[in-house]
Enzyme design. Structure first.
Site, PDB file in Angstrom:
ATOM      1  N   LYS A  66       0.861  -1.200   0.000  1.00  0.00           N
ATOM      2  CA  LYS A  66       0.000   0.000   0.000  1.00  0.00           C
ATOM      3  C   LYS A  66       0.888   1.237   0.000  1.00  0.00           C
ATOM      4  O   LYS A  66       1.881   1.294   0.726  1.00  0.00           O
ATOM      5  CB  LYS A  66      -0.918   0.018   1.221  1.00  0.00           C
ATOM      6  CG  LYS A  66      -1.842   1.240   1.202  1.00  0.00           C
ATOM      7  CD  LYS A  66      -2.895   1.189   2.286  1.00  0.00           C
ATOM      8  CE  LYS A  66      -2.380   1.711   3.608  1.00  0.00           C
ATOM      9  NZ  LYS A  66      -3.458   1.968   4.568  1.00  0.00           N
TER      10      LYS A  66
ATOM     11  N   ARG B 287     -10.316  -0.675   7.370  1.00  0.00           N
ATOM     12  CA  ARG B 287      -9.488  -1.565   8.203  1.00  0.00           C
ATOM     13  C   ARG B 287      -9.079  -0.876   9.501  1.00  0.00           C
ATOM     14  O   ARG B 287      -8.920  -1.516  10.529  1.00  0.00           O
ATOM     15  CB  ARG B 287      -8.320  -2.155   7.422  1.00  0.00           C
ATOM     16  CG  ARG B 287      -7.219  -1.186   6.971  1.00  0.00           C
ATOM     17  CD  ARG B 287      -6.226  -0.904   8.071  1.00  0.00           C
ATOM     18  NE  ARG B 287      -4.955  -0.478   7.585  1.00  0.00           N
ATOM     19  CZ  ARG B 287      -4.355   0.662   7.952  1.00  0.00           C
ATOM     20  NH1 ARG B 287      -4.940   1.516   8.776  1.00  0.00           N
ATOM     21  NH2 ARG B 287      -3.151   0.936   7.495  1.00  0.00           N
TER      22      ARG B 287
ATOM     23  N   GLN C  21     -11.677   9.096  10.231  1.00  0.00           N
ATOM     24  CA  GLN C  21     -11.392   7.878  11.013  1.00  0.00           C
ATOM     25  C   GLN C  21     -12.407   7.702  12.136  1.00  0.00           C
ATOM     26  O   GLN C  21     -12.797   6.569  12.458  1.00  0.00           O
ATOM     27  CB  GLN C  21      -9.961   7.885  11.574  1.00  0.00           C
ATOM     28  CG  GLN C  21      -8.855   8.073  10.541  1.00  0.00           C
ATOM     29  CD  GLN C  21      -9.017   7.219   9.298  1.00  0.00           C
ATOM     30  OE1 GLN C  21      -9.415   6.056   9.380  1.00  0.00           O
ATOM     31  NE2 GLN C  21      -8.731   7.793   8.145  1.00  0.00           N
TER      32      GLN C  21
ATOM     33  N   ASP D 268     -14.571  18.169  18.781  1.00  0.00           N
ATOM     34  CA  ASP D 268     -13.634  18.467  17.686  1.00  0.00           C
ATOM     35  C   ASP D 268     -13.378  19.970  17.719  1.00  0.00           C
ATOM     36  O   ASP D 268     -14.251  20.755  18.106  1.00  0.00           O
ATOM     37  CB  ASP D 268     -14.238  18.067  16.330  1.00  0.00           C
ATOM     38  CG  ASP D 268     -13.179  17.971  15.227  1.00  0.00           C
ATOM     39  OD1 ASP D 268     -12.877  16.860  14.774  1.00  0.00           O
ATOM     40  OD2 ASP D 268     -12.648  19.031  14.816  1.00  0.00           O
TER      41      ASP D 268
ATOM     42  N   GLY E  59      -4.969   8.444  16.196  1.00  0.00           N
ATOM     43  CA  GLY E  59      -4.406   9.556  15.428  1.00  0.00           C
ATOM     44  C   GLY E  59      -2.893   9.560  15.292  1.00  0.00           C
ATOM     45  O   GLY E  59      -2.360   9.951  14.255  1.00  0.00           O
TER      46      GLY E  59
ATOM     47  N   ASP F   9       0.267   8.381  14.204  1.00  0.00           N
ATOM     48  CA  ASP F   9       0.796   7.366  13.290  1.00  0.00           C
ATOM     49  C   ASP F   9       2.041   7.883  12.579  1.00  0.00           C
ATOM     50  O   ASP F   9       2.367   7.445  11.483  1.00  0.00           O
ATOM     51  CB  ASP F   9      -0.278   6.930  12.279  1.00  0.00           C
ATOM     52  CG  ASP F   9      -0.766   8.090  11.426  1.00  0.00           C
ATOM     53  OD1 ASP F   9      -0.390   9.242  11.708  1.00  0.00           O
ATOM     54  OD2 ASP F   9      -1.500   7.835  10.458  1.00  0.00           O
TER      55      ASP F   9
ATOM     56  N   LYS G 129       3.819  12.650  16.822  1.00  0.00           N
ATOM     57  CA  LYS G 129       2.379  12.790  17.078  1.00  0.00           C
ATOM     58  C   LYS G 129       2.016  12.154  18.425  1.00  0.00           C
ATOM     59  O   LYS G 129       2.561  11.100  18.785  1.00  0.00           O
ATOM     60  CB  LYS G 129       1.571  12.101  15.981  1.00  0.00           C
ATOM     61  CG  LYS G 129       1.488  12.859  14.658  1.00  0.00           C
ATOM     62  CD  LYS G 129       0.574  12.070  13.717  1.00  0.00           C
ATOM     63  CE  LYS G 129       0.211  12.823  12.470  1.00  0.00           C
ATOM     64  NZ  LYS G 129      -0.696  12.024  11.612  1.00  0.00           N
TER      65      LYS G 129
ATOM     66  N   SER H  61      -2.849   2.309  17.783  1.00  0.00           N
ATOM     67  CA  SER H  61      -2.955   1.884  16.373  1.00  0.00           C
ATOM     68  C   SER H  61      -2.094   2.765  15.478  1.00  0.00           C
ATOM     69  O   SER H  61      -2.197   3.995  15.520  1.00  0.00           O
ATOM     70  CB  SER H  61      -4.427   2.003  15.952  1.00  0.00           C
ATOM     71  OG  SER H  61      -4.551   1.949  14.556  1.00  0.00           O
TER      72      SER H  61
HETATM   73  N1  LIG Z   1      -3.872   4.452  13.117  1.00  0.00           N
HETATM   74  C1  LIG Z   1      -4.141   4.348  11.834  1.00  0.00           C
HETATM   75  O1  LIG Z   1      -4.111   3.258  11.245  1.00  0.00           O
HETATM   76  C2  LIG Z   1      -4.539   5.560  11.068  1.00  0.00           C
HETATM   77  C3  LIG Z   1      -5.184   5.413   9.831  1.00  0.00           C
HETATM   78  C4  LIG Z   1      -5.574   6.554   9.132  1.00  0.00           C
HETATM   79  C5  LIG Z   1      -5.327   7.813   9.675  1.00  0.00           C
HETATM   80  N2  LIG Z   1      -4.675   7.915  10.868  1.00  0.00           N
HETATM   81  C6  LIG Z   1      -4.386   9.221  11.473  1.00  0.00           C
HETATM   82  O2  LIG Z   1      -5.561   9.630  12.147  1.00  0.00           O
HETATM   83  C7  LIG Z   1      -5.619  11.064  12.198  1.00  0.00           C
HETATM   84  C8  LIG Z   1      -6.974  11.525  11.701  1.00  0.00           C
HETATM   85  O3  LIG Z   1      -7.179  11.093  10.372  1.00  0.00           O
HETATM   86  P1  LIG Z   1      -8.557  11.452   9.623  1.00  0.00           P
HETATM   87  O4  LIG Z   1      -8.501  10.750   8.314  1.00  0.00           O
HETATM   88  O5  LIG Z   1      -9.701  11.182  10.525  1.00  0.00           O
HETATM   89  O6  LIG Z   1      -8.375  13.017   9.438  1.00  0.00           O
HETATM   90  P2  LIG Z   1      -9.498  14.128   9.312  1.00  0.00           P
HETATM   91  O7  LIG Z   1      -8.801  15.365   8.828  1.00  0.00           O
HETATM   92  O8  LIG Z   1     -10.653  13.601   8.548  1.00  0.00           O
HETATM   93  O9  LIG Z   1      -9.982  14.363  10.823  1.00  0.00           O
HETATM   94  C9  LIG Z   1      -9.186  14.896  11.838  1.00  0.00           C
HETATM   95  C10 LIG Z   1     -10.099  15.712  12.750  1.00  0.00           C
HETATM   96  O10 LIG Z   1      -9.356  16.105  13.904  1.00  0.00           O
HETATM   97  C11 LIG Z   1      -9.750  17.439  14.232  1.00  0.00           C
HETATM   98  N3  LIG Z   1      -8.701  18.018  15.064  1.00  0.00           N
HETATM   99  C12 LIG Z   1      -7.451  18.417  14.683  1.00  0.00           C
HETATM  100  N4  LIG Z   1      -6.760  18.850  15.773  1.00  0.00           N
HETATM  101  C13 LIG Z   1      -7.603  18.700  16.834  1.00  0.00           C
HETATM  102  C14 LIG Z   1      -7.469  18.967  18.214  1.00  0.00           C
HETATM  103  N5  LIG Z   1      -6.348  19.461  18.727  1.00  0.00           N
HETATM  104  N6  LIG Z   1      -8.529  18.715  19.027  1.00  0.00           N
HETATM  105  C15 LIG Z   1      -9.691  18.222  18.512  1.00  0.00           C
HETATM  106  N7  LIG Z   1      -9.865  17.958  17.204  1.00  0.00           N
HETATM  107  C16 LIG Z   1      -8.835  18.189  16.386  1.00  0.00           C
HETATM  108  C17 LIG Z   1      -9.943  18.111  12.888  1.00  0.00           C
HETATM  109  O11 LIG Z   1     -10.756  19.273  13.025  1.00  0.00           O
HETATM  110  C18 LIG Z   1     -10.616  17.008  12.090  1.00  0.00           C
HETATM  111  O12 LIG Z   1     -12.019  17.043  12.218  1.00  0.00           O
HETATM  112  C19 LIG Z   1      -4.433  11.541  11.344  1.00  0.00           C
HETATM  113  O13 LIG Z   1      -3.377  11.861  12.219  1.00  0.00           O
HETATM  114  C20 LIG Z   1      -4.086  10.333  10.486  1.00  0.00           C
HETATM  115  O14 LIG Z   1      -2.733  10.350  10.079  1.00  0.00           O
HETATM  116  C21 LIG Z   1      -4.305   6.818  11.576  1.00  0.00           C
END
Ligand SMILES: NC(=O)c1ccc[n+]([C@@H]2O[C@H](COP(=O)([O-])OP(=O)(O)OC[C@H]3O[C@@H](n4cnc5c(N)ncnc54)[C@H](O)[C@@H]3O)[C@@H](O)[C@H]2O)c1
Length: 324
Positions: free
Chosen positions: A67, A110, A138, A159, A222, A224, A228, A295
């Site tokens: 991927k 996933r 997510q 949020d 979050g 990852d 972070k 995760s």
């Molecule tokens: N663990 C995993 O397998 C995995 C998979 C995909 C994404 N992620 C990570 O998850 C995170 C979110 O991804 P997403 O696709 O949901 O992004 P997204 O942009 O759709 O959502 C993130 C949300 O967090 C909010 N936000 C940002 N800073 C904030 C704070 N300090 N307090 C409260 N809310 C806050 C934003 O307003 C937004 O609504 C990213 O860091 C991404 O890299 C992890």
């Protein structure tokens, strides 16, 4: 070679299917039948986003693949997704290319599914209140999965963005009829809930230990990438940590900053969800224990999901042949 678009992948993979595939792949990984190296990060100087390459092999579905995925947190201001992904699948025996699949939906499914599996194995069985810190893509998939494994009656949302909060509330109504509470603070969002999900791109802790009730299970999604973090490190020090992969989580998961700062010791972070799902080790040890699932995202879950979708696409004649 078959091309499977995001909308085809959407039609071919329900959350029930994702939960079953991801649980089986997690067990396989625990038993050594699914394999993967740690993901590789490509940083782009001067950019806030990054790319990752995630190869894996799954014996049960007999597929290997990789991927290619990004995380660009500023994309939300450009009306673009934060995360997009593409998956290349090959025959493990001959390397013959099998499929090119849009992996964006698979990534969210996933990630949601492994959050559901973590909640199934680690949260208390009657967990019914869930607090979401971060209400983006997510969070929606986490909610969908957790509602399938636990009797959820109340969902709380916090949020920074009011728009995200409202969109999440609207989307969650597709599958959830219970109480929805939009919160103004993180503490109100997680007070006395059974399960907390954090899914923001934060680089500083948002959730304090004092706000977390005994017995809570946390899905820390979050973090990852290096630097972070979303949780007060004392939550990790006090709680039982279950990572998705020790090497990946140590490098880039919720534990990466506290490990680097030596607030957390390495012996606290040796238990994986694969150990628990494959029955080799115990997850939660007591009712009042705080459990944390860290995760980072596993290649074996992507490739197992893609392999399942590929076989279903062949059976149902969905997708477009792009190379003979
Ligand atoms: N663990 C995993 O397998 C995995 C998979 C995909 C994404 N992620 C990570 O998850 C995170 C979110 O991804 P997403 O696709 O949901 O992004 P997204 O942009 O759709 O959502 C993130 C949300 O967090 C909010 N936000 C940002 N800073 C904030 C704070 N300090 N307090 C409260 N809310 C806050 C934003 O307003 C937004 O609504 C990213 O860091 C991404 O890299 C992890």
């Amino acid at each position: 070679m078959l091309h499977i678009s995001e909308s085809d992948a959407f039609d071919l993979y329900s959350m029930d299917e994702a939960l079953a595939v991801v649980e089986a792949a997690t067990r396989e990984y625990g038993l050594g039948d699914a394999t993967m190296p740690s993901k590789i990060y490509l940083e782009i100087p001067g950019q806030t986003g990054d790319f990752r390459a995630m190869p894996a092999y799954c014996k049960q579905l007999n597929v290997a693949g990789v991927k290619w995925v990004n995380s660009h947190p500023d994309n939300q201001h450009l009306n673009l997704p934060t995360v997009r992904a593409w998956i290349l699948l090959n025959d493990p025996a001959t390397a013959a290319p099998l499929a090119l699949i849009d992996g964006t939906r698979i990534t969210s499914m996933r990630t949601g599914a492994v959050g559901g599996i973590a909640a199934k194995y680690l949260s208390r069985p009657h967990s019914h209140r869930v607090g979401f810190v971060g209400a983006g893509v997510q969070a929606y998939y986490q909610a969908m999965a957790i509602c399938k494994v636990r009797p959820v009656t109340e969902i709380r949302i916090y949020d920074l963005s009011r728009e995200s909060q409202l969109r999440f509330s609207r989307q969650v109504r597709e599958f959830f009829n219970g109480k929805l509470v939009e919160c103004d603070t993180v503490s109100a969002c997680i007070k006395d809930v059974d399960i907390v999900v954090t899914s923001t791109p934060s680089r500083s802790p948002l959730v304090e230990l004092a706000w977390v009730a005994p017995g809570t299970h946390i899905n820390a999604i979050g973090a990852d990438a290096p630097g972070k973090q979303e949780l007060d490190p004392m939550i990790l020090v006090k709680g039982r940590i279950v990572v998705d992969d020790v090497a990946q989580a140590s490098h880039s998961g919720e534990i990466n900053v506290p490990l680097h700062n030596k607030v957390l010791s390495k012996h606290k972070v040796q238990l994986s969800i694969a150990d628990v799902v494959s029955g080799q080790k115990k997850g939660r040890l007591s009712r009042n224990q705080i459990t944390i699932f860290d995760s980072t995202g596993l290649g074996v879950h992507d490739i197992a999901s893609a392999g399942y979708i590929y076989r279903k696409a062949l059976d149902t004649q969905i997708g477009t042949q792009i190379v003979d």
